[in-house]
Design an enzyme around this catalytic site. Structure first.
Site, short mmCIF file in Angstrom:
data_model
loop_
_atom_site.label_atom_id
_atom_site.label_comp_id
_atom_site.label_asym_id
_atom_site.label_seq_id
_atom_site.Cartn_x
_atom_site.Cartn_y
_atom_site.Cartn_z
N ASP A 1 -21.74 66.04 3.95
CA ASP A 1 -20.96 66.21 5.17
C ASP A 1 -20.64 67.69 5.31
O ASP A 1 -21.08 68.51 4.50
CB ASP A 1 -19.65 65.38 5.09
CG ASP A 1 -18.69 65.89 4.02
OD1 ASP A 1 -19.02 66.86 3.30
OD2 ASP A 1 -17.61 65.31 3.89
N ASP B 1 -17.21 70.18 5.80
CA ASP B 1 -15.75 70.14 5.69
C ASP B 1 -15.15 71.41 6.27
O ASP B 1 -15.58 72.51 5.93
CB ASP B 1 -15.34 70.02 4.22
CG ASP B 1 -16.03 68.86 3.51
OD1 ASP B 1 -15.64 67.72 3.74
OD2 ASP B 1 -16.97 69.12 2.72
N ASP C 1 -15.69 66.43 8.34
CA ASP C 1 -14.27 66.22 8.01
C ASP C 1 -13.47 67.43 8.49
O ASP C 1 -13.80 68.57 8.14
CB ASP C 1 -14.07 66.10 6.49
CG ASP C 1 -14.21 64.66 6.01
OD1 ASP C 1 -14.55 63.78 6.83
OD2 ASP C 1 -13.97 64.42 4.82
P1 DGT Z 1 -20.86 67.13 -0.49
O1 DGT Z 1 -20.12 67.01 0.81
O2 DGT Z 1 -21.25 65.80 -1.05
O3 DGT Z 1 -22.01 68.04 -0.40
O4 DGT Z 1 -19.89 67.77 -1.58
P2 DGT Z 1 -18.41 68.27 -1.42
O5 DGT Z 1 -18.06 69.00 -2.65
O6 DGT Z 1 -18.22 68.98 -0.11
O7 DGT Z 1 -17.55 66.94 -1.46
P3 DGT Z 1 -16.66 66.26 -0.33
O8 DGT Z 1 -17.09 66.62 1.02
O9 DGT Z 1 -16.59 64.80 -0.64
O10 DGT Z 1 -15.19 66.81 -0.61
C1 DGT Z 1 -14.89 68.18 -0.59
C2 DGT Z 1 -13.62 68.43 -1.31
O11 DGT Z 1 -12.54 67.92 -0.58
C3 DGT Z 1 -13.57 67.72 -2.65
O12 DGT Z 1 -13.68 68.64 -3.69
C4 DGT Z 1 -12.24 67.13 -2.78
C5 DGT Z 1 -11.62 67.29 -1.43
N1 DGT Z 1 -11.23 66.00 -0.87
C6 DGT Z 1 -12.01 65.03 -0.37
N2 DGT Z 1 -11.28 64.00 0.04
C7 DGT Z 1 -9.99 64.33 -0.20
C8 DGT Z 1 -8.71 63.69 0.01
O13 DGT Z 1 -8.62 62.57 0.52
N3 DGT Z 1 -7.60 64.41 -0.35
C9 DGT Z 1 -7.69 65.64 -0.91
N4 DGT Z 1 -6.59 66.30 -1.26
N5 DGT Z 1 -8.85 66.25 -1.12
C10 DGT Z 1 -9.97 65.61 -0.78
MG MG Z 2 -18.51 68.02 1.73
#
Ligand code: DGT
Ligand code: MG
Length: 392
Positions: free
Chosen positions: A204, A206, A316
């Site tokens: 996604d 962010d 997000d």
């Molecule tokens: P991706 O999107 O799969 O390539 O990898 P990321 O690292 O962007 O992971 P993602 O999009 O699921 O989440 C990004 C960061 O946002 C993750 O390190 C933790 C944080 N995060 C996600 N959901 C929540 C939440 O509900 N509350 C809080 N405080 N942080 C969250």
């Molecule tokens: Mg992400």
């Protein structure tokens, strides 16, 4: 003798937030297997086991070279008996029989397919599997009642399960920038998540939105969302105040990691044209570079006759007041394990509570302010780790 030297070289501190973990991974043959086992444990709602596998994988990711013998693991943290068995299996046989058996198991594949649907968590997937549903096609045919998120998840399943590229993330960034600028001039947006850590693709995109004047950000999310909607950019959106209360199907998280920011889970409609605009606007002189030509070629591919000229992308959005911005930025940049380790470090080693809103000192009984990520690391007694080195 060289092996002795190797043993000396391989040493890392035990918390992931004390280490630099870049995207360059010398041990992917081990970490792929451990990550698959972690994923499987999480889908089985066994979070403790999931974290143990993730911590072990993170230790191997931080090593400066490939592990070639079990002796090198001596003294490394977070490698329990189970993880060592997996590593030994790979060293001796080239593959982990446990990871392979999992990869081929019907249950793992069913869980993976069903939780791959936006809006479907481990518990729902398990319930459906017990009803005999093992694939997306079977779910479509089942006539099961689905909520709005799951309906959108099914409708855009293929797009959502195709990785988002950096070019697409930038194109979405341009759109969010326009939305924010037209509803609240002066508001600022930051790309967070994996792309801020330098990842080339993501599941996604962010974004964190704030305004330099405290309070001006209030009520911003509904305005941004309605602007985006009016321009036809949204295929789905759900705005919420508190993700803890609402995400029943989401991954289980301890309440301490939850936040109360306004948050919007959305699915964007990104046209090939918008992607093209973002590429040319950002790098007008880059057309001589082989990499950017390759990107343009890819764009033509997806745009040609027979394909729809747009794709669905998970986005997000989070709005934070400026006083909490540094905490929000740190909390939403990830990786998930890095975040978990920061909170564990704060609690166990410093008697502090860290969230995406604040840092509380349980001994001094007061909140510690911070205007930058650097200040938060300093409060925690940690060396500053830049985003590109938080890929634990
Ligand atoms: P991706 O999107 O799969 O390539 O990898 P990321 O690292 O962007 O992971 P993602 O999009 O699921 O989440 C990004 C960061 O946002 C993750 O390190 C933790 C944080 N995060 C996600 N959901 C929540 C939440 O509900 N509350 C809080 N405080 N942080 C969250
Ligand atoms: Mg992400």
């Amino acid at each position: 003798q060289t092996e002795e030297a190797d043993v000396m070289l391989l040493s890392v501190p035990s918390y992931a937030c004390q280490r630099k973990t870049t995207l360059q991974n010398h041990n992917s043959v081990f970490t792929d297997a451990l990550t698959l086992l972690a994923e499987n444990a999480e889908m089985e709602d066994e979070d403790g086991r999931g974290v143990a596998f993730r911590r072990a994988a993170a230790v191997l990711k931080a090593l400066p070279k490939a592990v070639t013998s079990m002796k090198q693991l001596n003294g490394l943290p977070c490698l329990g008996d189970h993880c060592q068995r997996v590593i030994r299996d790979i060293l001796e046989n080239g593959i982990s029989s446990e990871a392979e058996a999992t990869r081929q198991s019907e249950r793992y594949n069913a869980l993976k397919a069903l939780t791959g649907i936006f809006g479907v968590g481990a518990k729902t997937a398990d319930r459906w599997i017990r009803d005999g549903i093992r694939s997306v096609a079977m779910l479509r045919d089942s006539g099961h009642a689905l909520n709005r998120a799951q309906l959108a998840g099914l409708q855009y399943y293929d797009d959502i399960n195709q990785p988002v590229t950096r070019a697409e993330a930038d194109a979405i960034g341009d759109i969010v920038e326009r939305a924010v600028a037209s509803v609240l001039p002066g508001a600022q947006i930051s790309l967070t998540g994996g792309f801020r850590r330098g990842k080339l693709t993501g599941h996604d995109v962010d974004f964190l939105i704030t305004h330099p004047e405290e309070g001006r950000e209030e009520g911003l999310m509904p305005k941004v969302v309605s602007w985006l909607d009016s321009q036809g950019f949204l295929l789905y959106q759900k705005t919420m105040r508190n993700s803890y209360l609402e995400s029943k199907d989401g991954p289980a998280r301890p309440p301490s990691s939850m936040d109360r920011f306004e948050r919007c889970f959305s699915i964007f409609k990104l046209t090939t044209e918008q992607k093209q605009e973002a590429l040319t606007a950002e790098a007008p002189t880059e057309s001589q570079h082989p990499e950017s030509q390759m990107k343009c070629g890819e764009l033509k591919e997806t745009g040609h006759a027979g394909h729809k000229p747009w794709r669905a992308v998970r986005v997000d959005l989070v709005v934070s007041p400026i006083s909490q911005f540094a905490f929000a930025l740190l909390g939403w940049t990830g990786s998930k394990l890095f975040e978990r380790e920061l909170r564990r470090w704060a609690g166990y080693e410093k008697a502090m509570s860290l969230s995406s809103h604040a840092l509380y000192d349980n001994v001094q009984k007061r909140y510690l302010r911070a205007a930058s990520e650097q200040e938060i690391f300093a409060h925690l007694g940690l060396e500053y780790i830049p985003p590109a080195e938080r890929n634990a």
